[in-house]
Design an enzyme around this catalytic site. Structure first.
Site, PDB file in Angstrom:
ATOM      1  N   HIS A  83       0.619  -1.142  -0.004  1.00  0.00           N
ATOM      2  CA  HIS A  83      -0.032   0.002   0.070  1.00  0.00           C
ATOM      3  C   HIS A  83       0.951   1.303  -0.025  1.00  0.00           C
ATOM      4  O   HIS A  83       0.419   2.365  -0.459  1.00  0.00           O
ATOM      5  CB  HIS A  83      -1.060  -0.045   1.307  1.00  0.00           C
ATOM      6  CG  HIS A  83      -0.579   0.133   2.539  1.00  0.00           C
ATOM      7  ND1 HIS A  83      -0.136  -0.751   3.386  1.00  0.00           N
ATOM      8  CD2 HIS A  83      -0.277   1.343   3.131  1.00  0.00           C
ATOM      9  CE1 HIS A  83       0.257  -0.359   4.410  1.00  0.00           C
ATOM     10  NE2 HIS A  83       0.173   0.889   4.589  1.00  0.00           N
ATOM     11  N   ASP A 220       1.242  -7.817   2.264  1.00  0.00           N
ATOM     12  CA  ASP A 220       1.422  -6.406   2.027  1.00  0.00           C
ATOM     13  C   ASP A 220       2.992  -6.008   1.864  1.00  0.00           C
ATOM     14  O   ASP A 220       3.642  -5.584   2.623  1.00  0.00           O
ATOM     15  CB  ASP A 220       0.757  -5.819   3.262  1.00  0.00           C
ATOM     16  CG  ASP A 220       0.501  -4.245   2.800  1.00  0.00           C
ATOM     17  OD1 ASP A 220       0.795  -3.781   1.862  1.00  0.00           O
ATOM     18  OD2 ASP A 220      -0.294  -3.760   3.567  1.00  0.00           O
ATOM     19  N   SER A 640       4.325   2.129   8.335  1.00  0.00           N
ATOM     20  CA  SER A 640       3.713   1.121   7.218  1.00  0.00           C
ATOM     21  C   SER A 640       4.933   1.037   6.421  1.00  0.00           C
ATOM     22  O   SER A 640       5.503   1.754   5.878  1.00  0.00           O
ATOM     23  CB  SER A 640       2.804   1.659   6.321  1.00  0.00           C
ATOM     24  OG  SER A 640       1.408   1.830   6.774  1.00  0.00           O
TER      25      SER A 640
END
Length: 704
Positions: A83, A220, A640
């Site tokens: 992402h 991810d 992240s």
């Protein structure tokens, strides 16, 4: 496990702070914290952690100013989240070559894809410059004077570091609510190329259904490469002559796995937390900010997803925009739920009452810190703050027309001869590949209506009178007219802004009305902004003084931070969460794709994850192919892509999410529930191998 207790919090019955809570700056890591890390299984020296180009810190990067990442090879490969690479992947995608849908693997250096406006930053050093600033009478300045002073100092200090090394930059940021200021030196590499990504079905597996949730099976990750000047191995603007960057330190990728209770550490760039925020500030965040954000984005996203599912070209254009919007739509809902269920406002109020009694007994900040005054100021600005949030969520980055109108009204680049005003013009580039007119128009119409329904009449921009008078309250008709006839929607066309036609243009008038309404709201909030900011700074200073025998970390501000703790799950209502997920669990979810499209995965993924033997990627202890796992590391947005290390500094995963049950952790870390969700690095390598057949990358990474 040994704990560091905050005695006051224990006295009040609040969730106690402990060693695995905290986003610690590494350059001045408290000795008590480092000792605790070692007691829990950290086996590196502090020098190996922080100092020099060979330290573990040197392998960790700020990824493009909004995420984190880690260098994993001698040729500059960088792992981050899928992402985090989402927009880069989307920007290279077309209906014919849809890398978002189908994934991407560059089999040679020549096939690696360059990206505009992307970079990685390496932190070189950090220093406390508070004394230097305060000697200049900083706290006696107004907010505006402070900003001017800091900009000037930052420029001067930047020039100093550039004299020694032109590839460096320096920035100054506040810490501890402005009670401290640190200067951080960085080296930026701006030639960053996409190397590998799995299909969106895996990189965003579970979609919004599973976002912020546990258990997770999302793979991810994405892979980029840093390119450098071939002569200096230093930063360089994109050029086909650039070569892969050769770092002195990269993270060792581990195949050894983890077990419950093992030491775990993240190093990354958390964006923003507000754990020193007053109870009044938290109440405003809940009611004016989060509730508003959730309401408006819910309306907008319903329109977006309907158009995206109806047309592949539209989906490609809006995939990244939708993901960005929905991420903090759901976060806002979850945070408010936690604020209420935990009783954070009341607990904070109890802490402030205790702090006020301590202040009375010691005289610290007497006549300065005033909780009653702080509460009254927050109450006085509530309606203006809420209206501003509705304004922002309605008009900023929601549709192309409002974006252009705001650019025009706030001052774009003016072209044409300076001595001939009537010949001067502005011009919008053709960016039709980035937005869809039908979606855009419907979003704008529903948001205009929604704004009016949720704010008081005094907050309506003037163009609402035009909607009522000329269009009889028909928002759709107004928007259709704007898109069809406003000069602002003519791309690659000279717009002579001194012409009568331009000044009377419906879109132009909307832009000026928006700026005027924003300035009105801004002025109302500025009336108490300085005073509230000062009181919040005093509150933080009082807490630090009252608890001066204990280590404290500053709120996150997108500077490098270390967090440590252990691998392990949590228990909710007597139900243990487990601390990892397996291949079997994702296969079971894939079977539910008929009822939930976000659980869809391609047949090849069913086949790969239904294997009887996962070879070296299978955990040696459990015998399972482990996909995602939990630690009690302290994370927030910006983390992240943060590398997750074991006690020897080996890479075991990439952080990508937090859990729904602790979404209030930005303001209150609940040690019982707060967890970091990471993708197991063996899952990453498995997908690179069995799906991508990326042999050259796997050899380069050389996982042990």
């Amino acid at each position: 496990m040994k704990k560091l207790f905050l005695s006051l919090c224990a006295l009040l019955g609040l969730s106690t702070a402990q060693a695995d809570e905290g986003m610690w700056t590494i350059y001045n890591l408290p000795q008590a914290v480092f000792d605790q890390m070692q007691a829990e299984g950290f086996r590196m020296s502090y020098n190996d952690l922080y100092f020099g180009d060979n330290s573990l810190k040197a392998a960790c990067v700020n990824f493009s100013g909004y995420c984190s990442g880690v260098v994993v090879s001698p040729n500059g490969l960088v792992f981050t989240n899928h992402h985090c690479g989402f927009e880069a992947i989307r920007s290279h995608s077309t209906v014919e070559h849809d890398y978002m849908l189908n994934g991407f693997y560059a089999k040679t250096y020549e096939e690696e894809l360059p990206n505009e406006n992307m970079f990685v930053s390496f932190m070189i050093e950090q220093n406390d410059i508070t004394d230097r600033i305060m000697k200049q009478g900083f706290n006696e300045m107004t907010i505006e004077q402070q900003e001017v002073f800091l900009d000037s100092l930052e420029n001067a200090m930047s020039q100093e570091v550039k004299q020694n090394d032109s590839t460096l930059r320096l920035e100054i940021k506040p810490f501890y609510e402005g009670n401290k200021y640190y200067a951080t030196t960085y080296r930026d590499f701006t030639d960053l190329r996409l190397v590998f990504t799995v299909p969106k079905s895996m990189g965003k597996y579970g979609g919004e259904t599973d976002n912020w949730m546990w258990p997770r099976q999302t793979c991810d990750f994405s892979v980029f490469r840093i390119y450098a000047d071939p002569k200096t191995n230093g930063p360089a603007a994109y050029s086909p002559d650039n070569v892969p960057y050769h770092p002195k330190r990269w993270a060792e990728v581990s195949m050894q796995g983890y077990k419950e209770g093992d030491f775990a550490m993240t190093i990354g760039y958390p964006g923003s937390t507000e754990r020193y925020l007053s109870s009044y500030g938290i109440q405003e965040m809940r009611d004016a900010d989060n509730a508003t954000r959730a309401q408006v984005r819910g309306v907008k996203q319903e329109v977006m997803i309907r158009h995206m599912r109806a047309n592949e070209a539209v989906r490609i254009k809006y995939d990244s925009k939708y993901a960005q919007s929905s991420n903090y739509w759901k976060n806002s809902i979850g945070m408010n739920k936690c604020i209420d269920s935990i009783g954070i406002v009341l607990n904070k109020r109890m802490f402030e009452e205790q702090l006020a009694r301590w202040q009375d007994s010691t005289g610290f900040l007497k006549g300065k810190l005033d909780f009653n005054k702080l509460g009254k100021m927050y109450k006085a600005r509530y309606h203006d703050r809420r209206a501003l949030m509705y304004w922002y969520e309605t008009f900023i980055r929601t549709n192309e027309l409002c974006t252009r109108a705001m650019k025009m009204a706030q001052g774009m680049e003016v072209k044409g001869p300076e001595n001939k005003p009537n010949k001067q013009y502005i011009e919008f580039e053709d960016n039709s590949n980035e937005w869809d007119e039908a979606l855009d128009k419907e979003v704008m119409a529903v948001l205009l209506k929604n704004y009016r329904e949720h704010v008081e009449e005094r907050y309506l921009p003037t163009f609402y009178q035009v909607i009522d008078r000329k269009y009889y309250g028909n928002y759709k008709a107004y928007v259709n007219d704007l898109y069809a006839n406003s000069l602002l929607m003519k791309s690659n066309t000279k717009l002579f802004f001194n012409k009568k036609k331009f000044k009377q243009d419906l879109g132009v008038r909307l832009g000026y009305d928006l700026v005027e309404s924003f300035n009105t709201l801004r002025e109302a909030l500025l009336a108490t902004y300085d005073s509230i900011d000062t009181q919040e700074r005093y509150l933080c200073a009082a807490k630090l003084r009252m608890e001066e025998n204990l280590p404290h970390y500053s709120d996150a501000n997108f500077t490098m931070r270390l967090s440590y703790g252990q691998v392990g799950g949590f228990e909710l209502d007597g139900h243990p969460s487990g601390y990892y997920t397996t291949a079997e669990s994702i296969v079971e979810k894939m079977k539910q794709a008929d009822s939930n499209v976000e659980y869809f995965a391609e047949p090849i993924m069913h086949e790969l994850l239904s294997a009887k033997d996962f070879g070296p990627y299978q955990d040696k202890t459990t015998g399972k192919m482990q996909l995602c796992f939990l630690t009690n590391n302290d994370i927030t947005g910006g983390n992240s892509g943060s590398p997750m290390f074991d006690g020897d500094g080996r890479l075991i995963g990439l952080a990508f999410d937090g859990n729904w049950d602790s979404l209030s952790s930005d303001i209150n870390f609940d040690s019982r529930l707060a967890r970091c969700i990471g993708v197991d690095i063996r899952y990453v390598l498995f997908m690179m191998d069995r799906w991508g057949h990326a042999d050259r990358l796997l050899q380069e990474i050389n996982a042990k």
